[in-house]
Design an enzyme around this catalytic site. Structure first.
Site, PDB file in Angstrom:
ATOM      1  N   CYS A   1       0.383  -1.194  -0.275  1.00  0.00           N
ATOM      2  CA  CYS A   1       0.269  -0.041   0.302  1.00  0.00           C
ATOM      3  C   CYS A   1       0.844   1.549   0.308  1.00  0.00           C
ATOM      4  CB  CYS A   1      -0.693  -0.143   1.030  1.00  0.00           C
ATOM      5  SG  CYS A   1      -1.900   1.932   1.421  1.00  0.00           S
TER       6      CYS A   1
ATOM      7  N   TRP B   1      -6.708  -7.284   4.888  1.00  0.00           N
ATOM      8  CA  TRP B   1      -5.888  -6.821   6.110  1.00  0.00           C
ATOM      9  C   TRP B   1      -6.008  -7.815   7.593  1.00  0.00           C
ATOM     10  CZ3 TRP B   1      -3.815  -4.112   2.293  1.00  0.00           C
ATOM     11  CH2 TRP B   1      -4.239  -2.833   1.558  1.00  0.00           C
TER      12      TRP B   1
ATOM     13  N   VAL C   1     -11.873  -0.698   5.814  1.00  0.00           N
ATOM     14  CA  VAL C   1     -11.016  -1.032   6.784  1.00  0.00           C
ATOM     15  C   VAL C   1      -9.581  -0.938   5.598  1.00  0.00           C
ATOM     16  CG1 VAL C   1      -9.055  -2.016   8.074  1.00  0.00           C
ATOM     17  CG2 VAL C   1     -11.649  -2.219   8.169  1.00  0.00           C
TER      18      VAL C   1
ATOM     19  N   TYR D   1      -5.410   5.759  -9.381  1.00  0.00           N
ATOM     20  CA  TYR D   1      -6.071   4.381  -8.831  1.00  0.00           C
ATOM     21  C   TYR D   1      -7.481   5.100  -9.550  1.00  0.00           C
ATOM     22  CZ  TYR D   1      -3.785   2.217  -5.415  1.00  0.00           C
ATOM     23  OH  TYR D   1      -3.236   2.421  -4.532  1.00  0.00           O
TER      24      TYR D   1
END
Length: 337
Positions: A45, A82, A118, A183
Site C-alpha cells: 500500500c 488486511w 478498513v 487509482y
C-alpha cells in the site's frame, strides 16, 4: 471497493473514519509514549508505505512497533484483506502484539458499531487494542513533528515551517492527479472518466519532470514530505500502475528526470529498504480481481534497475540537511537479487 467488485462510478475516497492524533500535549487524549502504539501496514500500500518511510527516517523504529499484514490473504468472510498470517511473520495467523487476525478487529474494538471500510495504515493503541487513527496524511506530519522528543539524533526536518505552504500546495495537486490519479484511472467505470484521469495524471507528471530537471528535490534542497508522498507512487508506477491500472501513456523510465529522481530516493536509506516489490505485484494483480479476473501476476519489471547510478548529486542538495541517514531497518525487506 471490495476485491472482485466491478466499479460502477468514479472513485471517490471516503473521509478517514478515525482521525484522532497522538501528540506531545495529548490534546486528543493520546500522548506520545514509546512502546504504546503499533503501526499496522501492508507493504503493497502506498499510503502505508509513506508512513513507514517517515517512521524510518525519524528513527522511531523502536518507539513505534510495526505490524505487517499479508499482501493477498482474505479474511474468513472474504471481505477484508488486511489480515495477519504466518507467511508474514504472525504465528497462528495473529499479530503477536495485538493478538488479532484482522485489522478490522481494532476498528471494532474502538467503535463496535462500525460498518465502514478498513484501510492501512492503522495506528493502534496496544493496551486497549483500539484503533487511534487511519489518517495517513496526518500520521506522517505527526511522526515528523509531534514525536520529535523520541526521534533519533540527526533526524531530518521533513516539514520545515518556511516551506509548508509550498509543500502543502504541491501535495494537494500531486495527491489529486498522481497519488489518487492512478487509482481513478485504474478503477474508472467508463471511458470518459478514464480519459479525464489519465490525461490529468500525465499532464502532472510532465510538469514534475520539468520541475525536477533542474533541482534534486521537489521543495528546497532536502527531502521533505512532498518527496515522500510522490515517491510511493513512482516506485509502484512501472510495476503495477502502468499495466494493471492502464496508466500507459509513458513509463516512469521514459521520464529522464523523474526516473533518476526516483532512483535517487530509492537508494537513500528509508526508501528502498522499506519497498517490497513482491508484495506490491502480488497484492495489486491478485486482489484487484475486478480488473484482473484471472489473478495472473505480472513478472516484471526487473527491480535491479532501481540500483543503477542516477547522478542526481550533481544538482546539489543534501538528503537529510544537517542531519544524518537512519541506521539499518529493524524489519528489513528482501534484498534485490
Amino acid at each position: 471497493m471490495k476485491a472482485g467488485e466491478t466499479p460502477t462510478r468514479e472513485l471517490v475516497r471516503d473521509p478517514m473514519a478515525f482521525t484522532d492524533r497522538v501528540t506531545a500535549d495529548a490534546r486528543d487524549g493520546w500522548p506520545v509514549e514509546a512502546g504504546r502504539y503499533r503501526l499496522v501496514i501492508n507493504r503493497a500500500c502506498p499510503w502505508a508505505h509513506r508512513v513507514n518511510i517517515v517512521r524510518r527516517l525519524m528513527g522511531l523504529d523502536e518507539a513505534i512497533s510495526l505490524a505487517i499484514t499479508d499482501p493477498i490473504q482474505e479474511d474468513i468472510d472474504g471481505d477484508a484483506h488486511w489480515v495477519f498470517t504466518e507467511k508474514t511473520g504472525s504465528p497462528g495467523d495473529k499479530d503477536p502484539v495485538l493478538g488479532i487476525h484482522a485489522l478490522r478487529e481494532a476498528y471494532l474494538a474502538r467503535r463496535p458499531d462500525y460498518t465502514g471500510g478498513v484501510s492501512v495504515p492503522g495506528l493502534v493503541d496496544i493496551p486497549t487494542g483500539h484503533l487511534v487513527s487511519n489518517d495517513f496524511a496526518q500520521l506522517t506530519i505527526d511522526f515528523g513533528i509531534e514525536w520529535a522528543a523520541l526521534a533519533r539524533p540527526g533526524s531530518p526536518v521533513l516539514y520545515p515551517e518556511p516551506l509548508r505552504d509550498e509543500i502543502d500546495a504541491l501535495n494537494e495537486v500531486v495527491y489529486r492527479d498522481v497519488n489518487n490519479g492512478v487509482y481513478r484511472s485504474g478503477f474508472a467505470p467508463h471511458q470518459e472518466s478514464y480519459d479525464r484521469a489519465v490525461t490529468a495524471l500525465f499532464a502532472r507528471l510532465d510538469e514534475l519532470e520539468e520541475r525536477l530537471t533542474g533541482q534534486r528535490y521537489l521543495v528546497g534542497d532536502t527531502i521533505t514530505e512532498a518527496d515522500i508522498r510522490l515517491f510511493t507512487t513512482l516506485v509502484r508506477f512501472d510495476a503495477v500502475y502502468h499495466g494493471h491500472f492502464k496508466c500507459n501513456i509513458r513509463k516512469l523510465i521514459e521520464y529522464p528526470a523523474l526516473w533518476a529522481y526516483a532512483r535517487d530516493l530509492f537508494q537513500t536509506p528509508g526508501f528502498g529498504d522499506t519497498t517490497d516489490f513482491d508484495h506490491i505485484r502480488w497484492h495489486y494483480y491478485y486482489v484487484h480481481s475486478a480488473i484482473n479476473p484471472t489473478r495472473v501476476v505480472a513478472a516484471g519489471p526487473d527491480p535491479r534497475a532501481w540500483l543503477t547510478p542516477h547522478h542526481r548529486e550533481t544538482l546539489g542538495g543534501r538528503p537529510f540537511g544537517d542531519g544524518t541517514p537512519p541506521g539499518p531497518p529493524l524489519e528489513p525487506v528482501p534484498a534485490l537479487d
